[in-house]
Design a protein around this motif. Structure first.
Motif, PDB file in Angstrom:
ATOM      1  N   HIS A 110      30.718  30.211  31.533  1.00 31.29           N
ATOM      2  CA  HIS A 110      29.795  31.346  31.562  1.00 31.29           C
ATOM      3  C   HIS A 110      30.514  32.605  31.107  1.00 31.29           C
ATOM      4  O   HIS A 110      31.752  32.642  31.046  1.00 31.29           O
ATOM      5  CB  HIS A 110      29.193  31.530  32.960  1.00 31.29           C
ATOM      6  CG  HIS A 110      30.203  31.775  34.034  1.00 31.29           C
ATOM      7  ND1 HIS A 110      30.712  33.029  34.299  1.00 31.29           N
ATOM      8  CD2 HIS A 110      30.819  30.931  34.899  1.00 31.29           C
ATOM      9  CE1 HIS A 110      31.589  32.943  35.291  1.00 31.29           C
ATOM     10  NE2 HIS A 110      31.678  31.687  35.669  1.00 31.29           N
ATOM     11  N   ILE A 111      29.739  33.634  30.791  1.00 35.72           N
ATOM     12  CA  ILE A 111      30.308  34.875  30.261  1.00 35.72           C
ATOM     13  C   ILE A 111      30.682  35.872  31.350  1.00 35.72           C
ATOM     14  O   ILE A 111      31.248  36.922  31.066  1.00 35.72           O
ATOM     15  CB  ILE A 111      29.345  35.538  29.251  1.00 35.72           C
ATOM     16  CG1 ILE A 111      28.041  35.980  29.931  1.00 35.72           C
ATOM     17  CG2 ILE A 111      29.095  34.624  28.054  1.00 35.72           C
ATOM     18  CD1 ILE A 111      27.168  36.883  29.073  1.00 35.72           C
ATOM     19  N   GLY A 112      30.394  35.569  32.598  1.00 30.45           N
ATOM     20  CA  GLY A 112      30.717  36.475  33.703  1.00 30.45           C
ATOM     21  C   GLY A 112      32.189  36.423  34.066  1.00 30.45           C
ATOM     22  O   GLY A 112      32.876  35.419  33.835  1.00 30.45           O
ATOM     23  N   THR A 113      32.680  37.512  34.641  1.00 29.46           N
ATOM     24  CA  THR A 113      34.062  37.546  35.114  1.00 29.46           C
ATOM     25  C   THR A 113      34.188  36.726  36.395  1.00 29.46           C
ATOM     26  O   THR A 113      33.184  36.394  37.040  1.00 29.46           O
ATOM     27  CB  THR A 113      34.510  38.993  35.407  1.00 29.46           C
ATOM     28  OG1 THR A 113      33.672  39.513  36.455  1.00 29.46           O
ATOM     29  CG2 THR A 113      34.444  39.869  34.172  1.00 29.46           C
ATOM     30  N   ASP A 114      35.433  36.453  36.776  1.00 29.20           N
ATOM     31  CA  ASP A 114      35.672  35.759  38.040  1.00 29.20           C
ATOM     32  C   ASP A 114      35.135  36.596  39.202  1.00 29.20           C
ATOM     33  O   ASP A 114      34.572  36.055  40.154  1.00 29.20           O
ATOM     34  CB  ASP A 114      37.172  35.493  38.237  1.00 29.20           C
ATOM     35  CG  ASP A 114      37.721  34.493  37.235  1.00 29.20           C
ATOM     36  OD1 ASP A 114      36.927  33.752  36.614  1.00 29.20           O
ATOM     37  OD2 ASP A 114      38.957  34.452  37.056  1.00 29.20           O
ATOM     38  N   ALA A 115      35.301  37.916  39.112  1.00 29.02           N
ATOM     39  CA  ALA A 115      34.814  38.806  40.178  1.00 29.02           C
ATOM     40  C   ALA A 115      33.295  38.730  40.291  1.00 29.02           C
ATOM     41  O   ALA A 115      32.743  38.741  41.393  1.00 29.02           O
ATOM     42  CB  ALA A 115      35.261  40.239  39.911  1.00 29.02           C
ATOM     43  N   PHE A 116      32.611  38.654  39.153  1.00 33.67           N
ATOM     44  CA  PHE A 116      31.148  38.533  39.158  1.00 33.67           C
ATOM     45  C   PHE A 116      30.720  37.245  39.859  1.00 33.67           C
ATOM     46  O   PHE A 116      29.851  37.244  40.723  1.00 33.67           O
ATOM     47  CB  PHE A 116      30.619  38.559  37.720  1.00 33.67           C
ATOM     48  CG  PHE A 116      29.175  38.162  37.614  1.00 33.67           C
ATOM     49  CD1 PHE A 116      28.168  39.030  38.012  1.00 33.67           C
ATOM     50  CD2 PHE A 116      28.814  36.922  37.113  1.00 33.67           C
ATOM     51  CE1 PHE A 116      26.834  38.663  37.908  1.00 33.67           C
ATOM     52  CE2 PHE A 116      27.493  36.551  37.008  1.00 33.67           C
ATOM     53  CZ  PHE A 116      26.495  37.417  37.407  1.00 33.67           C
ATOM     54  N   ALA A 117      31.344  36.126  39.474  1.00 35.06           N
ATOM     55  CA  ALA A 117      30.991  34.838  40.075  1.00 35.06           C
ATOM     56  C   ALA A 117      31.265  34.845  41.581  1.00 35.06           C
ATOM     57  O   ALA A 117      30.449  34.368  42.373  1.00 35.06           O
ATOM     58  CB  ALA A 117      31.761  33.715  39.380  1.00 35.06           C
ATOM     59  N   GLU A 118      32.401  35.409  41.972  1.00 37.65           N
ATOM     60  CA  GLU A 118      32.754  35.483  43.397  1.00 37.65           C
ATOM     61  C   GLU A 118      31.754  36.353  44.155  1.00 37.65           C
ATOM     62  O   GLU A 118      31.340  36.020  45.268  1.00 37.65           O
ATOM     63  CB  GLU A 118      34.175  36.036  43.546  1.00 37.65           C
ATOM     64  CG  GLU A 118      34.691  36.031  44.972  1.00 37.65           C
ATOM     65  CD  GLU A 118      34.914  34.641  45.547  1.00 37.65           C
ATOM     66  OE1 GLU A 118      34.706  34.472  46.770  1.00 37.65           O
ATOM     67  OE2 GLU A 118      35.276  33.717  44.803  1.00 37.65           O
TER      68      GLU A 118
END
Length: 193
Positions: A110-118
């Motif tokens: 996905h194009i989201g950052t790790d922080a976004f997913a978390e």
């Protein structure tokens, strides 16, 4: 080929763009703030992708895709009076994510950052994060709809006017069968390790 119901799933325009370009085949959902059920549910296994613009945050998108937020804003009706629907999707699989290790395994999908997913995983911590594996199709004729009050707010699903959606015409898959299956198998393998 299928005909989607007149229901749409709201998602950031930059994510919708990634799905429409085959850059990802997944969508992560927890549900909107004003969900009737207080959690996310798959209300339909076929639906339109309804792009949203207001809450996109560049810092939550990987560096390689940040400029794409600006690209999505080019055709956005900033008066908020219309929205253009260009694609629909079919849910191939729904996976529940409950821990950070699984998020790490899907980071390349996905194009989201790790922080976004978390952040998505942490919000409503007792609820799982729904990972929808989607087969995405482009509409031959994108449909521009007036934005009605029912479309507004932080909710996942909206009901579209069926008669307007009938003008969308035939659908064409973003990824062909072989390309989609390859990516789907790669995702399954990542989650299994």
């Amino acid at each position: 080929m299928f005909i989607p119901e007149s229901i749409a799933l709201k998602e950031w325009a930059v994510t919708t763009k990634a799905l429409q370009e085959g850059a990802q085949i997944i969508m992560m959902r927890k549900g909107g703030i004003v969900e009737e059920t207080r959690h996310f549910e798959v209300r339909s296994h076929t639906f339109y992708l309804y792009p949203t613009y207001e809450h996109q945050k560049k810092e939550w998108i990987k560096e390689s895709h940040r400029l794409e937020i600006d690209e999505t804003l080019v055709n956005w009706d900033q008066t908020g009076q219309t929205v253009t629907v260009s694609a629909c999707a079919k849910v191939v699989e729904s996976i529940e994510i409950t821990d950070t290790e699984d998020l790490i395994r899907i980071a390349d999908f996905h194009i989201g950052t790790d922080a976004f997913a978390e952040e998505r995983l942490k919000w409503k911590r007792k609820q799982p994060l729904h990972l929808l594996v989607l087969r995405v199709y482009m509409l031959e004729n994108p449909v521009t709809l007036p934005v009605v009050p029912e479309y507004l707010g932080c909710k996942s699903w909206v009901r579209l006017e069926q008669d307007r959606m009938e003008a969308a015409g035939p659908l064409s898959p973003v990824l062909n069968d072989t390309e989609f299956e390859k990516e789907h198998l790669r995702l399954k393998h990542a989650l299994a390790t």
